[in-house]
Write an enzyme that holds these catalytic residues in place. Structure first.
Site, PDB file in Angstrom:
ATOM      1  N   SER A  15       0.875  -1.175   0.000  1.00 51.36           N
ATOM      2  CA  SER A  15       0.000   0.000   0.000  1.00 51.36           C
ATOM      3  C   SER A  15       0.909   1.221   0.000  1.00 51.36           C
ATOM      4  CB  SER A  15      -0.938  -0.010   1.204  1.00 51.36           C
ATOM      5  OG  SER A  15      -0.235  -0.244   2.395  1.00 51.36           O
ATOM      6  N   GLU A  17       1.395   5.456   0.663  1.00 59.51           N
ATOM      7  CA  GLU A  17       0.875   6.643   1.357  1.00 59.51           C
ATOM      8  C   GLU A  17       1.352   7.911   0.655  1.00 59.51           C
ATOM      9  OE1 GLU A  17       0.864   6.522   5.686  1.00 59.51           O
ATOM     10  OE2 GLU A  17       1.666   8.561   5.698  1.00 59.51           O
ATOM     11  N   TYR A  49      -3.586  13.386   6.534  1.00 62.54           N
ATOM     12  CA  TYR A  49      -4.459  14.470   6.999  1.00 62.54           C
ATOM     13  C   TYR A  49      -3.575  15.329   7.883  1.00 62.54           C
ATOM     14  CZ  TYR A  49      -8.979  16.137   8.916  1.00 62.54           C
ATOM     15  OH  TYR A  49     -10.087  16.859   9.285  1.00 62.54           O
ATOM     16  N   ALA A  51      -1.681  17.927  10.431  1.00 68.41           N
ATOM     17  CA  ALA A  51      -1.883  18.070  11.873  1.00 68.41           C
ATOM     18  C   ALA A  51      -3.148  18.866  12.185  1.00 68.41           C
ATOM     19  CB  ALA A  51      -0.674  18.750  12.487  1.00 68.41           C
ATOM     20  N   ASP A 109      -1.515  14.934  16.674  1.00 74.46           N
ATOM     21  CA  ASP A 109      -0.718  15.623  17.697  1.00 74.46           C
ATOM     22  C   ASP A 109      -1.106  17.091  17.761  1.00 74.46           C
ATOM     23  OD1 ASP A 109       1.026  13.517  18.548  1.00 74.46           O
ATOM     24  OD2 ASP A 109       1.919  13.624  16.544  1.00 74.46           O
ATOM     25  N   ALA A 127      -7.472   7.608  19.801  1.00 78.65           N
ATOM     26  CA  ALA A 127      -7.752   6.925  18.527  1.00 78.65           C
ATOM     27  C   ALA A 127      -8.748   5.777  18.691  1.00 78.65           C
ATOM     28  CB  ALA A 127      -6.451   6.426  17.908  1.00 78.65           C
ATOM     29  N   ASP A 160       1.321   0.476  25.581  1.00 79.55           N
ATOM     30  CA  ASP A 160       1.140   0.849  24.175  1.00 79.55           C
ATOM     31  C   ASP A 160       0.462  -0.296  23.397  1.00 79.55           C
ATOM     32  OD1 ASP A 160       1.471   3.084  22.566  1.00 79.55           O
ATOM     33  OD2 ASP A 160       3.152   2.167  21.508  1.00 79.55           O
ATOM     34  N   PHE A 218      12.183  14.066  12.739  1.00 83.92           N
ATOM     35  CA  PHE A 218      10.896  13.396  12.807  1.00 83.92           C
ATOM     36  C   PHE A 218      10.978  12.205  13.778  1.00 83.92           C
ATOM     37  CE2 PHE A 218       7.284  11.126  10.624  1.00 83.92           C
ATOM     38  CZ  PHE A 218       6.334  12.023  11.067  1.00 83.92           C
ATOM     39  N   HIS A 268       3.678  -1.221   3.756  1.00 81.19           N
ATOM     40  CA  HIS A 268       3.055   0.096   3.534  1.00 81.19           C
ATOM     41  C   HIS A 268       4.210   1.073   3.306  1.00 81.19           C
ATOM     42  CE1 HIS A 268      -0.024   3.239   3.972  1.00 81.19           C
ATOM     43  NE2 HIS A 268       0.860   3.918   4.670  1.00 81.19           N
TER      44      HIS A 268
HETATM   45  P1  FAD Z   1      -3.461   6.794  20.118  1.00 79.75           P
HETATM   46  O1  FAD Z   1      -3.577   5.412  19.637  1.00 79.75           O
HETATM   47  O2  FAD Z   1      -4.653   7.433  20.722  1.00 79.75           O
HETATM   48  O3  FAD Z   1      -2.261   6.752  21.175  1.00 79.75           O
HETATM   49  C1  FAD Z   1      -1.360   7.800  21.423  1.00 79.75           C
HETATM   50  C2  FAD Z   1      -0.594   7.543  22.735  1.00 79.75           C
HETATM   51  O4  FAD Z   1      -1.453   7.756  23.828  1.00 79.75           O
HETATM   52  C3  FAD Z   1      -0.054   6.127  22.930  1.00 79.75           C
HETATM   53  O5  FAD Z   1       1.109   6.206  23.703  1.00 79.75           O
HETATM   54  C4  FAD Z   1      -1.110   5.451  23.731  1.00 79.75           C
HETATM   55  O6  FAD Z   1      -0.580   4.362  24.442  1.00 79.75           O
HETATM   56  C5  FAD Z   1      -1.565   6.592  24.620  1.00 79.75           C
HETATM   57  N1  FAD Z   1      -2.979   6.467  24.952  1.00 79.75           N
HETATM   58  C6  FAD Z   1      -4.018   6.459  24.067  1.00 79.75           C
HETATM   59  N2  FAD Z   1      -5.176   6.396  24.747  1.00 79.75           N
HETATM   60  C7  FAD Z   1      -4.856   6.368  26.065  1.00 79.75           C
HETATM   61  C8  FAD Z   1      -5.623   6.312  27.261  1.00 79.75           C
HETATM   62  N3  FAD Z   1      -6.959   6.268  27.218  1.00 79.75           N
HETATM   63  N4  FAD Z   1      -4.961   6.318  28.439  1.00 79.75           N
HETATM   64  C9  FAD Z   1      -3.610   6.379  28.491  1.00 79.75           C
HETATM   65  N5  FAD Z   1      -2.834   6.439  27.385  1.00 79.75           N
HETATM   66  C10 FAD Z   1      -3.454   6.425  26.203  1.00 79.75           C
HETATM   67  N6  FAD Z   1      -0.715  12.210  12.127  1.00 79.75           N
HETATM   68  C11 FAD Z   1      -1.432  13.159  11.463  1.00 79.75           C
HETATM   69  O7  FAD Z   1      -1.622  14.270  11.985  1.00 79.75           O
HETATM   70  N7  FAD Z   1      -1.953  12.908  10.220  1.00 79.75           N
HETATM   71  C12 FAD Z   1      -1.786  11.718   9.583  1.00 79.75           C
HETATM   72  O8  FAD Z   1      -2.271  11.529   8.464  1.00 79.75           O
HETATM   73  C13 FAD Z   1      -1.034  10.695  10.256  1.00 79.75           C
HETATM   74  N8  FAD Z   1      -0.856   9.489   9.688  1.00 79.75           N
HETATM   75  C14 FAD Z   1      -0.169   8.510  10.370  1.00 79.75           C
HETATM   76  C15 FAD Z   1      -0.036   7.239   9.788  1.00 79.75           C
HETATM   77  C16 FAD Z   1       0.654   6.229  10.437  1.00 79.75           C
HETATM   78  C17 FAD Z   1       0.775   4.873   9.786  1.00 79.75           C
HETATM   79  C18 FAD Z   1       1.251   6.482  11.717  1.00 79.75           C
HETATM   80  C19 FAD Z   1       2.029   5.404  12.423  1.00 79.75           C
HETATM   81  C20 FAD Z   1       1.119   7.737  12.308  1.00 79.75           C
HETATM   82  C21 FAD Z   1       0.399   8.765  11.662  1.00 79.75           C
HETATM   83  N9  FAD Z   1       0.218  10.025  12.236  1.00 79.75           N
HETATM   84  C22 FAD Z   1      -0.498  10.996  11.565  1.00 79.75           C
HETATM   85  C23 FAD Z   1       0.826  10.355  13.538  1.00 79.75           C
HETATM   86  C24 FAD Z   1      -0.119  10.158  14.753  1.00 79.75           C
HETATM   87  O9  FAD Z   1      -1.191  11.082  14.682  1.00 79.75           O
HETATM   88  C25 FAD Z   1       0.709  10.389  16.017  1.00 79.75           C
HETATM   89  O10 FAD Z   1       1.662   9.376  16.152  1.00 79.75           O
HETATM   90  C26 FAD Z   1      -0.061  10.600  17.318  1.00 79.75           C
HETATM   91  O11 FAD Z   1       0.877  11.061  18.307  1.00 79.75           O
HETATM   92  C27 FAD Z   1      -0.700   9.366  17.914  1.00 79.75           C
HETATM   93  O12 FAD Z   1      -1.755   8.947  17.176  1.00 79.75           O
HETATM   94  P2  FAD Z   1      -2.428   7.497  17.471  1.00 79.75           P
HETATM   95  O13 FAD Z   1      -3.554   7.360  16.566  1.00 79.75           O
HETATM   96  O14 FAD Z   1      -1.395   6.455  17.497  1.00 79.75           O
HETATM   97  O15 FAD Z   1      -2.932   7.777  18.996  1.00 79.75           O
END
Ligand code: FAD
Length: 308
Positions: A15, A17, A49, A51, A109, A127, A160, A218, A268
């Site tokens: 895939s 990106e 998408y 930030a 973020d 998430a 995590d 990064f 990916h």
């Molecule tokens: P989550 O899964 O919510 O987790 C983030 C952190 O918080 C983890 O450490 C988790 O353990 C902790 N956590 C989550 N929920 C809880 C809870 N309830 N209690 C305690 N701890 C918790 N960013 C963008 O802005 N745009 C994009 O398009 C984008 N694409 C990405 C694509 C990929 C493949 C990857 C790997 C990352 C991408 N990111 C993108 C970056 C991502 O938004 C960041 O890494 C962000 O910091 C975390 O997002 P997440 O969805 O993993 O968050």
């Protein structure tokens, strides 16, 4: 050590990106890239998408165009940081209306000056909460992020993994990893994930390093480690983009082939909106364009009928 593939593989799934282009010139380059990479028949392509939704309109425009002009399966990234549930849901509905059935669901973020992530008071918590909300809207095919070296905000690697499990339990079908540079990083992570009872596919995210300084910055922010050998590899090449390109392809191909040798079949690729590096990686994994695949099959059939 890089070894050439010995056969054309139908088992490899890739895939790609992309990020939404900012200028007309960048847009032209992206569509040229998409045209070239489509020939490899990727499993799906995705569009990031920016930030906090900073690229919302451009992401949607790129997704619409992909849906209208190509027959590729398309995924839109979507973050929930800084937005209400209603705002995020509206974007998801726009995706659905544009024919986008796949979403890469992410927390996102906050801007650096805002410090630590805080959920919007009327927003999705994280998430996992976002995935659950999206599943209430439509039966999207959802991918989520995974961190082989742990997310920098996670309390521990176990916490995590628990978080990843929550995202998959909420309805995500697969995870895509943050980039990494040592095959062992991914393989050890997979062992831990399987031991924790995670059975969903976790696809390695492959980042070809063309600009070492940018990747270093990064990696610092997302918690990925940069091995010493990689830093040494790019030493003295700041002013030499052509050589950096060749090395970027070599390093990424080497990583993919080592993963392939360990049985990994899905990749990916963070394409950086450029075709050549991704084409090189896919070629070395044994993937060929649709036309070349057909040619190969015909030759195979001819050989079979000659020997029959
Ligand atoms: P989550 O899964 O919510 O987790 C983030 C952190 O918080 C983890 O450490 C988790 O353990 C902790 N956590 C989550 N929920 C809880 C809870 N309830 N209690 C305690 N701890 C918790 N960013 C963008 O802005 N745009 C994009 O398009 C984008 N694409 C990405 C694509 C990929 C493949 C990857 C790997 C990352 C991408 N990111 C993108 C970056 C991502 O938004 C960041 O890494 C962000 O910091 C975390 O997002 P997440 O969805 O993993 O968050």
């Amino acid at each position: 050590m890089i070894g050439a593939p010995t056969h054309i593989s139908d088992r490899i799934k890739v895939s790609f990106e992309f990020f939404p282009p900012k200028t007309r010139e960048n847009e032209g380059a992206l569509w040229h890239t998409i045209e070239r990479l489509s020939a490899l028949q990727p499993d799906f392509v995705s569009v990031t998408y920016g930030a906090g939704g900073s690229t919302q309109d451009r992401t949607l425009a790129t997704l619409r165009r992909l849906a209208q002009r190509t027959d590729l399966a398309v995924a839109g990234h979507l973050t929930c940081v800084g937005k209400t549930r209603a705002e995020v849901d509206e974007v998801a509905r726009d995706y659905a209306a544009a024919g986008i059935a796949r979403i890469v669901a992410l927390r996102g973020d906050p801007p650096v000056q805002d410090g630590r992530y805080q959920p919007h008071p009327d927003g999705y918590r994280d998430a996992a909460d976002l995935v659950a909300g999206l599943m209430r809207i439509e039966d999207f095919d959802i991918s989520v992020a995974a961190y082989p070296e742990g997310h920098p905000e996670s309390a521990s690697l176990e916490a995590d993994l628990d978080n990843l499990k929550r995202k998959l339990d909420a309805g995500a079908r697969r995870a895509i990893t943050q980039f990494f540079f040592e095959p062992e990083t991914y393989l050890r992570f997979m062992d831990r994930a399987r031991a924790a009872g995670i059975t969903a596919p976790i696809v390695p995210g492959i980042l070809p390093v063309t600009n070492f300084k940018t990747v270093q910055e990064f990696a610092r922010r997302c918690g990925a480690s940069i091995p010493g050998w990689l830093a040494r590899t790019f030493e003295g090449l700041d002013e030499d983009p052509a050589t950096r390109e060749l090395i970027a392809a070599t390093v990424a191909v080497d990583l993919c082939l080592k993963l392939r040798a360990q049985g990994v079949t899905d990749f990916h690729i963070y394409t950086l909106n450029r075709a050549e590096l991704t084409l090189a990686i896919c070629h070395m994994l044994g993937l060929r364009s649709g036309a070349a695949r057909r040619r190969h099959r015909c030759q195979g059939e001819e050989t079979a009928s000659q020997t029959a």
